[in-house]
Design a protein around this motif. Sequence first.
Motif, PDB file in Angstrom:
ATOM      1  N   ASP A   1      56.707  38.356   4.839  1.00 38.30           N
ATOM      2  CA  ASP A   1      57.957  38.661   5.524  1.00 38.30           C
ATOM      3  C   ASP A   1      58.910  37.495   5.240  1.00 38.30           C
ATOM      4  OD1 ASP A   1      60.048  38.894   7.376  1.00 38.30           O
ATOM      5  OD2 ASP A   1      58.750  39.801   8.884  1.00 38.30           O
TER       6      ASP A   1
ATOM      7  N   SER B   1      53.712  35.694   9.298  1.00 39.39           N
ATOM      8  CA  SER B   1      53.362  37.046   9.731  1.00 39.39           C
ATOM      9  C   SER B   1      53.234  37.962   8.523  1.00 39.39           C
ATOM     10  CB  SER B   1      54.414  37.591  10.691  1.00 39.39           C
ATOM     11  OG  SER B   1      54.438  36.855  11.883  1.00 39.39           O
TER      12      SER B   1
ATOM     13  N   LEU C   1      52.466  41.043   6.056  1.00 35.65           N
ATOM     14  CA  LEU C   1      52.636  42.480   6.221  1.00 35.65           C
ATOM     15  C   LEU C   1      51.580  43.224   5.424  1.00 35.65           C
ATOM     16  CD1 LEU C   1      56.491  42.633   5.611  1.00 35.65           C
ATOM     17  CD2 LEU C   1      55.315  42.570   7.826  1.00 35.65           C
TER      18      LEU C   1
ATOM     19  N   ARG D   1      53.879  47.099   7.731  1.00 38.94           N
ATOM     20  CA  ARG D   1      53.689  46.782   9.142  1.00 38.94           C
ATOM     21  C   ARG D   1      53.028  45.412   9.212  1.00 38.94           C
ATOM     22  NH1 ARG D   1      52.831  50.073  13.703  1.00 38.94           N
ATOM     23  NH2 ARG D   1      52.952  51.930  12.419  1.00 38.94           N
ATOM     24  N   ARG D   2      53.369  44.655  10.222  1.00 43.48           N
ATOM     25  CA  ARG D   2      52.711  43.352  10.402  1.00 43.48           C
ATOM     26  C   ARG D   2      51.202  43.552  10.501  1.00 43.48           C
ATOM     27  NH1 ARG D   2      56.485  39.533  11.360  1.00 43.48           N
ATOM     28  NH2 ARG D   2      58.392  40.178  12.382  1.00 43.48           N
TER      29      ARG D   2
END
Length: 85
Positions: free
Chosen positions: A31, A37, A39, A52-53
């Motif tokens: 990200d 974080s 993805l 999506r994380r």
Amino acid sequence: MSCIGFDTLHIGGQYRHFKGDVYTVIGAANDVDDMNSPLVVYMDASGILWARRLSDFMSEVDREKYPDADQDTRFKYIGERVEAV
């Protein structure tokens, strides 16, 4: 990438979403706004890509919101993708 759960993600594997659809994990991505974080990049049956994380991908189903869900996690690994012959 170092993130709890990332070592158990199966790139190329198929995962069932708790609502029933099956997705193929394509890979991981950074990200740009939050390098801590990672993805998960995954594809649905029609070829649309989603991201999506990782923490959300591996999260537990909200039992208050979805008390009748058949699985405990948002996505459940169900095996490697089999290519059509």
